[in-house]
Enzyme design. Structure first.
Site: not given
Length: 252
Positions: A30, A33-34, A43, A47, A79, A81, A141, A198, A206, A217
Site C-alpha cells: 500500500d 499513489g500517496r 499516481r 506504481h 476497479w 479507481r 521461491l 501491510r 482489506s 501474525e
C-alpha cells in the site's frame, strides 16, 4: 474437476516457539499513489516505483529464508479507481510480466497468479498463463501475485465449486470440512501465510486472504511501499522470530 485434500500444501497448526523464520510471507503493498502524490507526480509513477521494489524484495526473499510470498497487486475493489489508473495498471502488469519472465525463471522463482481472471484483458491472461507455464517447477521461491483478488470473492468461488461437487456426487456432506474448503481456494498448493505485512501505516486487512490468514501474525509499517526495502523486511522478520505462535493452544 474435484480436488482432493492432498492437493493442499502442508501447514503447521502446532504451537511454534521463538526463532522460527516465516515460510510464507504475504504483503499488502500500500502507498504507491500517496508516494507519487507527495512528489506532485501522477499516481502511475508511484506504481512503477513500487514495481521496482517488488523486484528487490523478491530477490532478497530466499536469502532471508522465505519460501513462499504472496503480494496484493490489484483487488476486486480497485476497479472503482479512475479508468486511466486501472488501464495503466493493467498495461503495466502485462509489460512487467513479459519483461521479467526470463529473469524470474533464471532465479528459480515459480510465479503464480491468484484471483478471478475472467474480468481481465485476454492479452494479460495469456501473458499470465505463459509465465506460469514457463516457471512451473522452479523451487527457490514461489511468488503468488493477487490480481483481481478479493478474499470474499475467493470464498464465494470456492463455495460454488464445493456445491457443484456435492450436487454431482464427487464429495459427500461428511467430507465437507476445513480441508475441503482450503482445497478449493486459489492458494490450495501453498501453506497459509505465517506473516502478513501491510505498508503505508494503514491497519486494515482489506479483504486479503481472510481464510488463509486466520492465524497469521501481522506487521503494519508506516513506510510507503515504494520506500520499503529488503533491510526493513529483514527487521520485520527478526521481530517475527521473537513471537510465540500458539494457534489456540497453550505454551509448553
Amino acid at each position: 474437476m474435484a480436488l482432493s485434500t492432498t492437493d493442499i500444501a502442508e501447514t503447521s497448526p502446532e504451537p511454534q516457539g521463538e526463532g522460527r523464520v516465516p515460510l510464507h510471507v504475504a504483503i499488502i503493498m500500500d502507498g504507491n499513489g500517496r508516494w507519487a502524490t507527495q512528489r506532485g507526480w501522477p499516481r502511475l509513477a508511484g506504481h512503477r516505483k513500487g514495481a521496482e521494489q517488488i523486484k528487490k524484495i523478491v530477490q532478497a526473499a530466499p536469502g532471508l529464508g522465505i519460501r513462499y510470498m504472496t503480494i496484493y497487486a490489484f483487488s476486486t475493489e480497485n476497479w472503482k479507481r479512475s479508468t486511466q489508473e486501472v488501464l495503466g495498471l493493467m498495461k503495466m502488469f502485462r509489460l512487467m510480466i513479459k519483461r521479467e519472465a526470463a529473469e524470474l525463471s533464471r532465479q528459480g522463482v515459480e510465479l503464480r497468479f491468484i484471483g478471478d481472471r475472467t474480468r481481465l484483458d485476454p492479452l494479460l491472461r495469456e501473458t499470465m498463463d505463459s509465465i506460469e507455464a514457463r516457471t512451473r517447477g522452479n523451487t527457490k521461491l514461489t511468488l503468488a501475485v493477487a490480481i483481481n483478488y478479493g478474499g470474499r470473492d475467493e470464498l464465494r468461488r470456492a463455495a460454488l465449486e464445493l456445491a457443484r461437487d456435492l450436487a454431482e456426487g464427487r464429495i459427500t456432506e461428511d467430507e465437507v470440512d476445513e480441508a475441503a474448503i482450503s482445497a478449493r481456494l486459489d492458494t490450495r498448493c501453498m501453506p497459509d501465510p505465517d506473516l502478513v505485512i501491510r505498508s503505508s501505516g494503514e491497519t486494515r486487512t482489506s479483504n486479503f486472504l481472510p481464510w488463509q490468514a486466520a492465524y497469521s501474525e501481522y506487521e503494519f509499517t508506516p513506510t510507503l511501499w515504494p520506500d520499503f526495502t529488503p533491510e526493513e523486511l529483514a527487521e520485520i522478520l527478526a521481530r517475527f522470530k521473537g513471537r510465540e505462535r500458539r494457534f489456540g493452544g497453550v505454551a509448553s
